[in-house]
Scaffold this motif. Sequence first.
Motif, mmCIF file in Angstrom:
data_model
loop_
_atom_site.group_PDB
_atom_site.id
_atom_site.type_symbol
_atom_site.label_atom_id
_atom_site.label_comp_id
_atom_site.label_asym_id
_atom_site.label_seq_id
_atom_site.Cartn_x
_atom_site.Cartn_y
_atom_site.Cartn_z
ATOM 1 N N LEU A 252 0.914 -1.162 0.000
ATOM 2 C CA LEU A 252 -0.005 -0.096 0.129
ATOM 3 C C LEU A 252 0.840 1.282 0.089
ATOM 4 N N VAL A 270 -7.776 -0.552 4.565
ATOM 5 C CA VAL A 270 -7.421 -1.121 3.217
ATOM 6 C C VAL A 270 -6.231 -2.127 3.561
ATOM 7 N N TRP A 274 -7.550 -5.474 1.902
ATOM 8 C CA TRP A 274 -6.659 -6.012 0.581
ATOM 9 C C TRP A 274 -5.652 -7.113 1.026
ATOM 10 N N ILE A 276 -2.824 -6.589 2.941
ATOM 11 C CA ILE A 276 -1.678 -6.012 2.564
ATOM 12 C C ILE A 276 -0.342 -6.433 3.288
ATOM 13 N N VAL A 279 3.228 -1.386 4.146
ATOM 14 C CA VAL A 279 2.683 -0.020 3.647
ATOM 15 C C VAL A 279 3.761 0.820 3.556
ATOM 16 N N VAL A 482 -2.749 0.598 -4.175
ATOM 17 C CA VAL A 482 -2.253 -0.653 -3.885
ATOM 18 C C VAL A 482 -1.574 -1.407 -4.800
#
Length: 538
Positions: A252, A270, A274, A276, A279, A482
């Motif tokens: 991300l 998110v 998602w 992830i 980040v 993303v």
Amino acid sequence: MENRLSPALRATHRVTGALGRAWRHHWAHRLRIWAAVLLVSLTGVIVGTMLLAQSDIPVGPFRADMSISPSVEGGTEVDIPPLGSLHLDSHDGPIHLKVNLGSLDQQRTEALIDDPTAISAAGQSAVDDVTRGVLQLSLRALGAAIACALLLSALIFRNVRRVASAGLIALVVTGGSLGLAAGTIRPGSISEPRYEGLLVNAPAVVGDARRIADNYGRYADQLAELVSNVSRIYTTVSTLPVEPSGNTTRILHVSDLHLNPTSWNVIKTVVKSWDIDAVVDTGDIVDWGSSAETTYVNNIGQLGVPYIYVRGNHDSSAIQAAVARQRNAIVLDNTMTTINGVTIAGIGDPEFTPDKSETPPAANADEPATTPLLSSGGQLATTIRTSNRKVGVALVHDPAMAPPLSGVVPLVLAGHTHKREVSILPAPAPPTDGTSPSPTPEPSGTPAPPPLETRLLVEGSTGGAGLRGLQKEAPTPLQMSVLYFDENQNLKAYDDIQLGGTGQSNVEMQRNVVGAEKPAPTTDPSVFNGVTPGARPS
């Protein structure tokens, strides 16, 4: 009496008389009639299409309501209540296709619940269902347009020739519009849908980008995947997560949070929705770099995934140290790290200019090649070259730091401008001394590898530009992306996410497949977004 009129009045009188005679001429009369026939015919086409160009077909577990309406831009809209809607750039022309998947067929739904394997089968049959439905809808639209044009012209003109002419015009206009739509159809558009709806539903509806990227252009597989995803959501109590490919890394990209507390809630959503892996933050996490702002970064520790950060021009060394103290934070300052096989290098902004209105010009502003921004970018490029490691991503704050990284890494992430932009960096110029720009020259007789193309992704403001974003009539949108990487550190696709602004919860998501989008090459490596390296926008 006319002799007593002034020359100007006599000229006006003659012109008026000539216009009157032209208006009464039989050719003008015919032209008015044909214009009226054309207007009536077009009105009939529009009314008939909007009222009667509708069809109801089965697609998977749904009873899909399909309709056609006049449009300037064309395209297709798929409504999936209450999950949101997908917008596809499927075709050009004056026809817009709308598909509503809000109605479930009870028997089909029960069959899917009893037999989970039937979901995939329903998705595979969706191609034939949609093709048959579009053909049926096109014929209905053509018949409705002609019938309505004939009926309307018969009521107005009561003349067989004019009624027949109106019907012929309706046939040509509608048939031509359908032909234009068919001739410009883009099956691959389903790989890059634009989603509008609730943020948590976006990844489940649109699906896994790696799977789509590997099968780009295979319309049947992509449509089947979409129908299967939505079928799973409708036929279970809670939304099922999309099964990720085992070798896909999701990162991300956020930037320019500017102390906005709303940003952390969106980032957490998110990260969870998602799935992830990490980040990356390309700076300006605060506004002034003061010690009072250090508590804002404490939210980093609550994300549960690595948080990779480079300093922005609003971030002081105290802010950078506060970020480094978070248990899952990784601060890059001419250093690198590896996440799930993706090696990331980064360097902080060399300038600390929180108050741009009082920023003095750089001492060497007249020498773009030696500005602090370009020098920092060059420093990071040297670090990457001498590391003997394959680096997939480079992080900088200001895109004006990116030119020295061209040809060194395939992807550079930046922020600073509060404006999302994708471009290809110009290829590096060959050295003037005749030496090889590569740190490890190829042996004699070995063909040189093709030059590495470097893509620059500039993120918008994930914080909506902070408090400054609220000073406009409409709040600045919150933006983040993303990124999907394969096992070779190649960027396969990216999802651009945008929320309407502070206090707004509706989300818009655009899927972009690398290779399908057409980023514009930058033409001047010393200027990005109108900002000269060393200068700061006010």
